[in-house]
Write a protein that holds these residues in place. Sequence first.
Motif, PDB file in Angstrom:
ATOM      1  N   ARG A 185       0.988  -1.358  -0.049  1.00 34.86           N
ATOM      2  CA  ARG A 185      -0.129   0.088   0.073  1.00 34.86           C
ATOM      3  C   ARG A 185       0.881   1.182   0.022  1.00 34.86           C
ATOM      4  N   LEU A 186       2.244   1.186   0.422  1.00 35.81           N
ATOM      5  CA  LEU A 186       2.966   2.292   0.539  1.00 35.81           C
ATOM      6  C   LEU A 186       3.440   2.959  -0.838  1.00 35.81           C
ATOM      7  N   ASN A 187       3.465   2.142  -1.893  1.00 35.27           N
ATOM      8  CA  ASN A 187       3.838   2.554  -3.262  1.00 35.27           C
ATOM      9  C   ASN A 187       3.544   1.509  -4.263  1.00 35.27           C
ATOM     10  N   PRO A 188       2.106   1.230  -4.323  1.00 37.74           N
ATOM     11  CA  PRO A 188       1.721  -0.172  -5.119  1.00 37.74           C
ATOM     12  C   PRO A 188       2.212  -0.057  -6.554  1.00 37.74           C
ATOM     13  N   TYR A 189       2.017   1.234  -7.165  1.00 39.69           N
ATOM     14  CA  TYR A 189       2.382   1.062  -8.540  1.00 39.69           C
ATOM     15  C   TYR A 189       3.787   0.698  -9.160  1.00 39.69           C
ATOM     16  N   ILE A 190       4.612   1.394  -8.667  1.00 42.54           N
ATOM     17  CA  ILE A 190       5.997   0.912  -8.558  1.00 42.54           C
ATOM     18  C   ILE A 190       6.525  -0.472  -8.508  1.00 42.54           C
ATOM     19  N   LEU A 191       5.917  -0.775  -7.163  1.00 42.46           N
ATOM     20  CA  LEU A 191       6.201  -2.229  -6.596  1.00 42.46           C
ATOM     21  C   LEU A 191       5.782  -3.213  -7.390  1.00 42.46           C
TER      22      LEU A 191
END
Length: 396
Positions: A204-210
């Motif tokens: 949830r902290l940085n979903p797109y990049i991860l």
Amino acid sequence: VSVDKEKKKFKPHKISLLALGHLITDSYAGMVNPIIPLLMVKLSFSVAYAGIISSTIGISSSLLQPVVGYLSDKLRKRIFIIFGPILAALGFSFMDAAWNYYSLLALIFIGGIGIAFYHPQAASLANLESKEKKATGMSIFVAGGTLGYAFGPILITVLVSLGGLNYTYFTIIPGIVISILLYKYIKILPPKKEKSVSLIEAFRLNPYILVILCLIVIVRAFVVLGFSTFVPILIVERGEKFAMGGLTLFFYQLFGSFGGFIGGFVSDRYRWGEKIILLSFILAIPLFLFYLQLKGVVAMLVYMIIGAVFFSSIPVVVALAQSKMPSHVGTISSMVMGFSWGIAGLLVSILGKIAEVFGVKNMLSILSFVPSLGIVLSLMLIFNSKKPEKNKENVR
């Protein structure tokens, strides 16, 4: 004061021992693919089932790593680092004892669990023993695993060439020896974490990049595992000697480790992380297709270049993922280094069915275009990196 300095001192001997354990443990997984052609004859299974073998290794050694990592942090016992190499040795060294295809899968699954046992706790201990030189210590530890995948194929090829599949039993010796050494000399356990972070919360902290980074790992791992599984079969089908398959995989992994070092260095020095990932996928397509048109030593030389090019982005992806979640490095590392490879291993079983219908060479020709997906994902990563990014980890 002297005691405090000793606690903070970089301990290369312990890190080297952990790296040696990494080398030996990962070498067992590298021993399987070169002898698949012989196992196919002995146990009478078709090329379609060869892909399931890689999937079994992926499920047991990679998909289980997050679970093992959680248990390791929770229990804080040395059982994982000590029994990991022994389990891997028992599973893979007894492949000749398999009486049918399913017993072979069971042995490989047991060996894969041993690999999953070793990685999370050994990586934590290597980080702990590195003290203030964490990058240096972890590079030594990771290099051990890469070299293990390189030396595994050459070791099993030499043994089987000398005495047939019966000689696979001798490979149990390194696993037992390294477990004894680890039990005797590695005493420190990873410090207990105050708070554990679930995978859902971490994403949830940085979903797109991860998600993009994990998909990049899956695409690359799918191609790597697919070629590593079926190249030895292709070599035998071409009428070349069995030993050529092991040699090819050995130099492929060896030059892959060199490529990883170069990729990491260039990424740190020039900040070309995303560009290196993109370039590795772009170059991979023509190189794989060119390799399939060659035979003998020339083909092996091209495959070595493929290893250096395709593996150059491995440390770059891990570093990028860790930079997006600096306070949750362990969680994201288990995803891009373990779980994603396991997902790719599951997909490899599909390749066996394709090879059975269209032939191994034609299947690998199709697989050569899969890096196109990596190109698209890399461009998405580059486009997204140009956007201003909020530090979501500091938002509570």
